[in-house]
Every structure is written in structure tokens, then in C-alpha cells.
Design a protein around this motif. Sequence first.
Motif, PDB file in Angstrom:
ATOM      1  N   PRO A  12      39.739  -0.446 -33.441  1.00  0.00           N
ATOM      2  CA  PRO A  12      39.798   0.069 -32.074  1.00  0.00           C
ATOM      3  C   PRO A  12      39.861   1.594 -32.082  1.00  0.00           C
ATOM      4  N   GLY A  13      39.062   2.210 -31.229  1.00  0.00           N
ATOM      5  CA  GLY A  13      38.987   3.658 -31.180  1.00  0.00           C
ATOM      6  C   GLY A  13      37.853   4.245 -31.997  1.00  0.00           C
ATOM      7  N   ASP A  14      37.284   3.443 -32.909  1.00  0.00           N
ATOM      8  CA  ASP A  14      36.091   3.908 -33.613  1.00  0.00           C
ATOM      9  C   ASP A  14      34.945   4.061 -32.620  1.00  0.00           C
ATOM     10  N   GLU A  15      33.983   4.918 -32.964  1.00  0.00           N
ATOM     11  CA  GLU A  15      32.914   5.255 -32.030  1.00  0.00           C
ATOM     12  C   GLU A  15      31.534   4.988 -32.640  1.00  0.00           C
ATOM     13  N   ALA A  37      18.693   7.409 -44.215  1.00  0.00           N
ATOM     14  CA  ALA A  37      19.268   6.260 -43.512  1.00  0.00           C
ATOM     15  C   ALA A  37      20.188   5.463 -44.426  1.00  0.00           C
ATOM     16  N   ASP A  38      21.204   4.870 -43.836  1.00  0.00           N
ATOM     17  CA  ASP A  38      22.082   3.933 -44.539  1.00  0.00           C
ATOM     18  C   ASP A  38      21.628   2.492 -44.317  1.00  0.00           C
ATOM     19  N   PHE A  39      21.028   2.261 -43.151  1.00  0.00           N
ATOM     20  CA  PHE A  39      20.504   0.950 -42.781  1.00  0.00           C
ATOM     21  C   PHE A  39      19.185   1.176 -42.028  1.00  0.00           C
ATOM     22  N   ALA A  40      18.295   0.212 -42.105  1.00  0.00           N
ATOM     23  CA  ALA A  40      17.054   0.278 -41.331  1.00  0.00           C
ATOM     24  C   ALA A  40      16.524  -1.134 -41.154  1.00  0.00           C
ATOM     25  N   VAL A  41      15.814  -1.345 -40.063  1.00  0.00           N
ATOM     26  CA  VAL A  41      15.183  -2.641 -39.805  1.00  0.00           C
ATOM     27  C   VAL A  41      13.743  -2.413 -39.360  1.00  0.00           C
ATOM     28  N   PHE A  42      12.893  -3.407 -39.641  1.00  0.00           N
ATOM     29  CA  PHE A  42      11.550  -3.407 -39.085  1.00  0.00           C
ATOM     30  C   PHE A  42      11.065  -4.848 -39.028  1.00  0.00           C
ATOM     31  N   SER A  43       9.952  -5.053 -38.310  1.00  0.00           N
ATOM     32  CA  SER A  43       9.393  -6.386 -38.122  1.00  0.00           C
ATOM     33  C   SER A  43       7.964  -6.419 -38.642  1.00  0.00           C
ATOM     34  N   THR A  80      33.554   8.892 -35.234  1.00  0.00           N
ATOM     35  CA  THR A  80      32.206   8.343 -35.192  1.00  0.00           C
ATOM     36  C   THR A  80      31.922   7.580 -36.478  1.00  0.00           C
ATOM     37  N   ARG A  81      31.572   6.316 -36.352  1.00  0.00           N
ATOM     38  CA  ARG A  81      31.301   5.478 -37.518  1.00  0.00           C
ATOM     39  C   ARG A  81      29.821   5.211 -37.727  1.00  0.00           C
ATOM     40  N   LEU A  82      29.034   5.188 -36.632  1.00  0.00           N
ATOM     41  CA  LEU A  82      27.638   4.774 -36.738  1.00  0.00           C
ATOM     42  C   LEU A  82      26.817   5.486 -35.671  1.00  0.00           C
ATOM     43  N   VAL A 122      19.155  13.850 -37.708  1.00  0.00           N
ATOM     44  CA  VAL A 122      20.204  12.919 -37.282  1.00  0.00           C
ATOM     45  C   VAL A 122      21.128  12.597 -38.448  1.00  0.00           C
ATOM     46  N   SER A 123      20.547  12.260 -39.589  1.00  0.00           N
ATOM     47  CA  SER A 123      21.355  11.910 -40.765  1.00  0.00           C
ATOM     48  C   SER A 123      22.181  13.082 -41.248  1.00  0.00           C
ATOM     49  N   GLU A 124      21.617  14.275 -41.181  1.00  0.00           N
ATOM     50  CA  GLU A 124      22.361  15.461 -41.601  1.00  0.00           C
ATOM     51  C   GLU A 124      23.590  15.662 -40.725  1.00  0.00           C
ATOM     52  N   LEU A 125      23.431  15.476 -39.425  1.00  0.00           N
ATOM     53  CA  LEU A 125      24.582  15.600 -38.525  1.00  0.00           C
ATOM     54  C   LEU A 125      25.586  14.480 -38.769  1.00  0.00           C
ATOM     55  N   ALA A 126      25.096  13.274 -39.033  1.00  0.00           N
ATOM     56  CA  ALA A 126      26.001  12.150 -39.288  1.00  0.00           C
ATOM     57  C   ALA A 126      26.899  12.432 -40.485  1.00  0.00           C
ATOM     58  N   ARG A 127      26.348  13.042 -41.521  1.00  0.00           N
ATOM     59  CA  ARG A 127      27.127  13.312 -42.736  1.00  0.00           C
ATOM     60  C   ARG A 127      28.281  14.271 -42.466  1.00  0.00           C
ATOM     61  N   THR A 128      28.151  15.126 -41.456  1.00  0.00           N
ATOM     62  CA  THR A 128      29.216  16.096 -41.173  1.00  0.00           C
ATOM     63  C   THR A 128      30.495  15.419 -40.714  1.00  0.00           C
ATOM     64  N   VAL A 129      30.386  14.182 -40.194  1.00  0.00           N
ATOM     65  CA  VAL A 129      31.584  13.461 -39.753  1.00  0.00           C
ATOM     66  C   VAL A 129      31.775  12.159 -40.534  1.00  0.00           C
ATOM     67  N   GLY A 130      30.977  11.960 -41.584  1.00  0.00           N
ATOM     68  CA  GLY A 130      31.112  10.762 -42.407  1.00  0.00           C
ATOM     69  C   GLY A 130      30.610   9.492 -41.762  1.00  0.00           C
ATOM     70  N   ALA A 131      29.655   9.619 -40.830  1.00  0.00           N
ATOM     71  CA  ALA A 131      29.125   8.445 -40.129  1.00  0.00           C
ATOM     72  C   ALA A 131      27.911   7.884 -40.853  1.00  0.00           C
ATOM     73  N   TRP A 132      27.628   6.605 -40.591  1.00  0.00           N
ATOM     74  CA  TRP A 132      26.426   5.957 -41.093  1.00  0.00           C
ATOM     75  C   TRP A 132      25.318   6.050 -40.040  1.00  0.00           C
ATOM     76  N   VAL A 133      24.090   5.873 -40.503  1.00  0.00           N
ATOM     77  CA  VAL A 133      22.927   5.902 -39.612  1.00  0.00           C
ATOM     78  C   VAL A 133      22.118   4.623 -39.806  1.00  0.00           C
ATOM     79  N   ILE A 134      21.814   3.957 -38.703  1.00  0.00           N
ATOM     80  CA  ILE A 134      20.886   2.831 -38.740  1.00  0.00           C
ATOM     81  C   ILE A 134      19.637   3.212 -37.961  1.00  0.00           C
ATOM     82  N   VAL A 135      18.490   3.045 -38.602  1.00  0.00           N
ATOM     83  CA  VAL A 135      17.210   3.395 -38.002  1.00  0.00           C
ATOM     84  C   VAL A 135      16.463   2.120 -37.623  1.00  0.00           C
ATOM     85  N   ASP A 136      16.028   2.054 -36.375  1.00  0.00           N
ATOM     86  CA  ASP A 136      15.150   0.981 -35.927  1.00  0.00           C
ATOM     87  C   ASP A 136      13.713   1.455 -36.161  1.00  0.00           C
TER      88      ASP A 136
END
Length: 396
Positions: free
Chosen positions: A101-104, A206-212, A154-156, A175-189
Motif C-alpha cells: 500500500p502506498g506504492d505507485e 525495459a524490464d518487461f515487455a509484451v507483444f502479440s 514509484t515501482r513501475l 523513460v527507462s533512464e528516468l525510471a532508474r533515478t527512482v529505482g522503478a521498473w519499466v514495462i513496454v507494450d
Amino acid sequence: MPSPFAEHFPALRSGFSFLDNAAGAQVPSHTIEAITQFLSQGSCNVGQPYPASRVATEIKAQARAATADFLHCKPEEVMLGTSATALTFQLARAFSRIFQPGDEIVVSELEHESNASPWRSLEAQGVHIKVWKARWPAGQLEPSQLRSLLTPRTRLIAVTAASNSVGSTPELAAVSELARTVGAWVIVDAVHSSPHHLPDVQRWGADFAVFSPYKVFGPHLGCMYVRQELLPRLPADRLWFIPEDSPQKFEPGTANHEGLAGWLGTLRYVREVLGDGSTGRQGLEQAWRRIESLERPLLENALERLLRHPRVTLYGPPEPQGRVATFCFNVPGLSPRAVAEHLAQNGVAVAAGHYYATLAAQALGIMPEGAVRASLLHYNTLEDIDRLLAALDTLP
């Protein structure tokens, strides 16, 4: 004039102009034949010593390795599933067991709901969702706006590689560079971007990614990348004997082996017809350079003509840079559905609605009816665009 690729795509020989590729690409004969061949040799499961099972086992291994080349990662970082949406919800269930709770979580305003609803589901346990708003009507994301949303909680960050509505392409490395400044993960669609630009999870950071695959001239499947060191840390709904560091932890049940065979057929088409037959990542890079060169004149032609059409209100970037050949527009005075039906009667397939990009549609003030969407791929032609514009000219 038919598409020069009609010899490879049976659907393109129908005389219909398929401009709803964002909802699912047409498939080449390579794909159809690969599925038929697999089912003809014996439909079975993996892991057994008889010939048909050995074939299924090898196909799944080949599909995992080929998808790793496609994503630019290791085979053990690839999960093969039913759809990108299903895999993302599985990932959200894993996060529900480690987020507090409180994670973003930051979700961009360009997201398809498959990269938004799974994260909203975590609000029930106290996770806070922030929306990274875009600049409208261009639908472009500014990294400076993202920076203002990030905190130590910020977690993700959930961001698309290309908007499935307005076609804009965010700067993922930033986006990923900014995420690293707060220790967040990045998921790319990467669902919408993949048929236009070859994915590269390493370059994206990216830490995670999805495609179809079905958006990339293949069967109805979903694939997910999880950075290897994160995989053991994610609690999944897995069978007890599946190791925590195995991609199978996100692959419950029997795989769609005929679909995996078809996906391999698709990649063979890409390498042999669009490339020079080279294997590995290099062969795919060569093929996608060809794809981009084929799409560029289509993008420029359609964009210029839709922008100056007197009855069309076009959303999305007004320049070819920073977008793919996906065009979201309305005709004032007519519903999107009425426009799509008129185009269908004139041999042109387009979409009408919000295409599950509800955040973007809300921001544009076009919910619930949404807009018309015409989306082109490398096998489309200038004649398809002529047909689209001619049909728009005859609207009542």
C-alpha cells in the motif's frame, strides 16, 4: 493494382483493402502451411520420445529462441502465452504479492487497456495509479511530464512503444533512464509497434515487455519478456515442480503448439521474403529495415492527404517523425461507425470505436463512440490509400 505481396498473403487476393491491421495483421502462406504441417504430422504434447512429440518439443524450443532474437534478449527471458493481455494480468498478479500500500504505478495516457487495467486492479490493495498525460491532439508524451510524477514510491512505469490509436511513438530509452533515478521498473507494450519497428528490449532498457504475434503477420499468441534476474523474484501461479527461475512459471497449461509453428512460419516469411534469408537477430534487423522503407511512403502519403481532407479531423502527430502509419480521425456530423460502414461498402476495412485505448479517447473527448482508425502495414499499397480517400469523398 494488387499488392506485390499478394502472392504470399491469400487474403490480399480478395480485392478488399485491409486497413484494419492494428486489430490483427493478415498472415502469409508460410504461416498457414507451417500450422497445417504441424497438425498433419500429429497433434500432441511435448516431452515424449515418439516422433510427433519430439517435433512439438523442438518447435516450442525454436519458437522461444526465435522470439528471443525478435525481442533482442535471451531465450530464458521469453514467456509464450495466449495473449499479451493474459500475460500482463499474470504479471500483475505477481506484483500484487510484492507491491505494498502506498506504492505507485505510472501509466501513460496512450496505453491500450491491456497495459492499464492490470495495474488498476492493484488499486484494491492500496497501490496508487498516476496517469502520465500526453500533449493533445498530437498524442505525444513529454519526458519532463513523467519526471514530475516520479517519487521514491514509484515501482513501475507502463508505457507503449507505439499508440494503437493515434500512432505516436514515445522515447522509451528516456523513460527507462528516468525510471532508474527512482529505482522503478519499466514495462513496454510493444504490441502495436512490433509490425512497424523491430523490438529491442536492450536498447529500450525495459524490464518487461509484451507483444502479440498476430499483429506481426502471425497466429493469435502472446509473448512476454521478463529480465532474467527479476524472474525468480516474481511469485507466479505455477505448478509446484516448475522452477522459480523458469519462464514456464508464466506458461500454465499446454502451449498452442500449432500457433508456435505458425509463428516460426511467419518469421521464415520475414527472413526469406523481406530479408536475404539471414538467421539470428541480424536477419530480422535487415528485414525490418525493408519493412520501414516500404511503410514510409505509405505513411507520408496517407498523412498528407488526411491532414488536408476538408471533412477529416485527424488526431496524432502531424509529421511523419515520431509516429507509425496508424491514423485516427473523425468526420464531423457522422458517427465513426457510420463512416466505417460506408468504407466497408466501398471495399475498405477500417476500425471504429476506442480500440481499448480508453485513456486516449477520454483525453480527446471522443468517448464512447471513439473515432475511425485506418492502419497500414508493409503489404499495403498507395492504391489502398487512394481507395480510402475516394470512399471518404463519397460520404453523404
